[in-house]
Design an enzyme around this catalytic site. Structure first.
Site, mmCIF file in Angstrom:
data_model
loop_
_atom_site.group_PDB
_atom_site.id
_atom_site.type_symbol
_atom_site.label_atom_id
_atom_site.label_comp_id
_atom_site.label_asym_id
_atom_site.label_seq_id
_atom_site.Cartn_x
_atom_site.Cartn_y
_atom_site.Cartn_z
ATOM 1 N N GLY A 1 0.843 -1.190 0.000
ATOM 2 C CA GLY A 1 0.000 0.000 0.000
ATOM 3 C C GLY A 1 0.876 1.235 0.000
ATOM 4 O O GLY A 1 2.100 1.165 -0.131
ATOM 5 N N GLY B 1 0.678 9.403 1.659
ATOM 6 C CA GLY B 1 1.117 10.689 1.148
ATOM 7 C C GLY B 1 2.623 10.828 1.061
ATOM 8 O O GLY B 1 3.129 11.635 0.284
ATOM 9 N N PHE B 2 3.384 10.024 1.841
ATOM 10 C CA PHE B 2 4.820 10.221 1.889
ATOM 11 C C PHE B 2 5.621 8.982 1.507
ATOM 12 O O PHE B 2 6.790 8.891 1.814
ATOM 13 C CB PHE B 2 5.223 10.704 3.284
ATOM 14 C CG PHE B 2 4.485 11.932 3.698
ATOM 15 C CD1 PHE B 2 4.678 13.122 3.032
ATOM 16 C CD2 PHE B 2 3.560 11.883 4.728
ATOM 17 C CE1 PHE B 2 3.982 14.262 3.393
ATOM 18 C CE2 PHE B 2 2.860 13.021 5.097
ATOM 19 C CZ PHE B 2 3.071 14.217 4.430
ATOM 20 N N GLY B 3 4.967 8.022 0.814
ATOM 21 C CA GLY B 3 5.720 6.875 0.364
ATOM 22 C C GLY B 3 4.882 5.618 0.254
ATOM 23 O O GLY B 3 3.651 5.646 0.386
ATOM 24 N N VAL C 1 4.636 1.147 1.077
ATOM 25 C CA VAL C 1 5.008 0.085 2.010
ATOM 26 C C VAL C 1 5.143 -1.220 1.229
ATOM 27 O O VAL C 1 4.282 -1.562 0.409
ATOM 28 C CB VAL C 1 3.967 -0.076 3.130
ATOM 29 C CG1 VAL C 1 4.376 -1.198 4.087
ATOM 30 C CG2 VAL C 1 3.789 1.222 3.893
ATOM 31 N N LYS D 1 8.550 0.689 4.911
ATOM 32 C CA LYS D 1 7.946 1.930 4.434
ATOM 33 C C LYS D 1 9.048 2.767 3.784
ATOM 34 O O LYS D 1 9.963 3.229 4.451
ATOM 35 C CB LYS D 1 7.300 2.718 5.574
ATOM 36 C CG LYS D 1 6.621 4.014 5.094
ATOM 37 C CD LYS D 1 6.249 4.934 6.236
ATOM 38 C CE LYS D 1 5.059 4.440 6.999
ATOM 39 N NZ LYS D 1 4.614 5.435 8.021
ATOM 40 N N ASP E 1 -3.993 10.617 14.193
ATOM 41 C CA ASP E 1 -4.467 10.078 12.913
ATOM 42 C C ASP E 1 -5.001 8.659 13.067
ATOM 43 O O ASP E 1 -4.691 7.768 12.283
ATOM 44 C CB ASP E 1 -3.328 10.111 11.884
ATOM 45 C CG ASP E 1 -3.845 10.071 10.441
ATOM 46 O OD1 ASP E 1 -5.029 10.407 10.226
ATOM 47 O OD2 ASP E 1 -3.066 9.709 9.536
#
Length: 446
Positions: free
Chosen positions: A258, A261-263, A265, A279, A376
């Site tokens: 998956g 926003g920042f990379g 996995v 990640k 979050d």
């Protein structure tokens, strides 16, 4: 009216206040003698530094190399020594970046029962990300300065790194040990060695040097290095990039679990057979760097059965990666928002997930050594193990609270709309109620 002047003094972390004052006084006298009419100057002593400028430089990192010094004695057994120096000095910047003191010291052993010591620090006015960036930049200069030498010292206006075969300072005696033993090796490559000189402690880069170059063979190794924190109570690993490339089949799309926003996995399997989740942060992302440092800082200090376990990280060739335990059942949203898979979540499993997330949040808010607000909580950040037990993940946006602090206000609203309470989404008020609201929204979908 006199022109404004900004000045800063820095002492080695473990130096006593009286010794620090003595060193700073000596450095101040020296800088006034050497630079009587300069508007910008900086002087480094072995235990302290003094800097002044007509320009306000506070909280503005300067990564330019000020000087590079090295001991002209050659280190013994350089095939073993050089990779270990690199690994040691690439490790410490991340320890310093998550340290409130912006410093780190460590040692590693090499053949012949010898020890290599390393020390890094930054001025306390810079944040952890800028500190790590500065130290890594200085570390990248080691091959052009002092690789293969008994000792080296590289400094910028904001930070400095030192390595030595001798424990030249008191706080270098019995520091945390960093395991740099080679697990796997690849083919050798050639790299330039340090400049050659005759006798004494020499300077290169900003300090000159004769510029003569030689070529030497250095092993490029694929290793896993133990990363030991300053308090020596927690351990995780600094993974070599080659290890993670091999484990994930070069981050192939078939191993992608998956992304966010920042990379992305990826699933991987290391040589020992252990499965991991990697990640891989988007290269060059400033926000990703902030989340990386935040997650390392928090997860290295907390452990709970309902929190994802951070195994380590990779910081190499401008790549930033976090390595977690692999959880085979992916995340909660994978089941909730698919009709066929949702049927697998009977009431007993749903109740177990709800109570597990609640236990994890209670630990973060009340029972851990740090008070943490996640900010979050949502279904995609709840991972499930093989028994469908939940584990809270993704601490990149988390905030650390003091023991006597119940709330704070921020202008940076982060998280997922729909899971945010109104007081946070509208006014930026953060408290443990922020997570409780998000937990309620997640429970409603569960």
């Amino acid at each position: 009216m006199t022109d404004p002047v900004t000045a800063l003094a820095l002492c080695s972390v473990n130096l006593s206040s009286s010794d620090c004052q003595t060193c700073v006084n000596a450095a101040t006298s020296r800088i006034l003698q050497a630079c009587p009419s300069q508007t910008v100057a900086q002087v480094w002593y072995t235990l302290c530094m003094v800097r002044y400028s007509s320009v306000n430089f506070i909280s503005k990192p300067d990564y330019s190399i000020g000087f590079m010094l090295y001991d002209v004695r050659d280190a013994p057994d350089q095939n073993d020594y050089d990779p270990k120096v690199r690994m040691l000095m690439q490790n410490l910047p991340y320890t310093a970046g998550v340290s409130d003191q912006r410093s780190a010291v460590g040692m590693t052993h090499m053949v012949g029962n010898r020890t290599i010591y390393g020390y890094v620090d930054c001025t306390r006015d810079v944040n952890g990300q800028d500190c790590t960036t500065c130290l890594l930049g200085a570390t990248d200069s080691i091959p052009s300065c002092c690789l293969g030498k008994w000792a080296g010292w590289i400094a910028t206006p904001t930070c400095n790194i030192q390595f030595d075969m001798d424990p030249v300072h008191d706080d270098w005696i019995n520091p945390p040990e960093i395991d740099t033993n080679v697990r796997t090796a690849t083919a050798p490559v050639t790299e330039p060695s340090a400049p050659a000189h005759d006798g004494g402690l020499m300077s290169s880069g900003g300090g000159g040097g004769d510029g003569n170059k030689e070529r030497s063979i250095i092993l490029v190794v694929a290793v896993v290095v133990a990363f030991i924190l300053e308090d020596n109570r927690f351990r995780f690993f600094l993974y070599d990039l080659d290890v993670l490339v091999a484990a994930t089949d070069n981050f192939s799309s078939t191993n992608r679990l998956g992304g966010g926003g920042f990379g992305s996995v990826y699933r991987g399997r290391v040589h020992s057979g252990e499965e991991i989740a990697v990640k891989k942060l988007t290269a060059g992302s400033t926000q990703g760097m902030k989340e990386f440092l935040n997650e390392v800082k928090l997860l290295q200090k907390i452990q709970h059965r309902n929190l994802v376990w951070l195994l380590g990280c990779c910081v190499q060739a401008k790549e930033l990666m976090l390595v977690y335990e692999y959880l085979p059942n992916k995340s909660l949203d994978y089941f909730l928002f698919d009709k066929s898979k949702s049927a697998l979540l009977h009431w007993a499993k749903r109740f177990n997930i709800i109570t597990g997330v609640a236990r994890g949040l209670l630990y973060l808010h009340e029972d851990s050594q740090l008070r943490i607000i996640h900010r979050d909580i949502k279904a995609s950040n709840i991972l499930l193990d093989e028994q469908m037990n939940p584990k809270i993940s993704d601490f990149g946006l988390a905030r650390l609270f003091n023991d006597d602090q119940s709330r704070l206000k921020t202008r940076r609203i982060v998280g997922t709309f729909g899971y945010m309470p109104p007081e946070y989404a509208i006014r930026g008020v953060v408290s443990n109620k922020t997570d409780v609201f998000s937990f309620g929204a997640t429970k409603y979908t569960t």
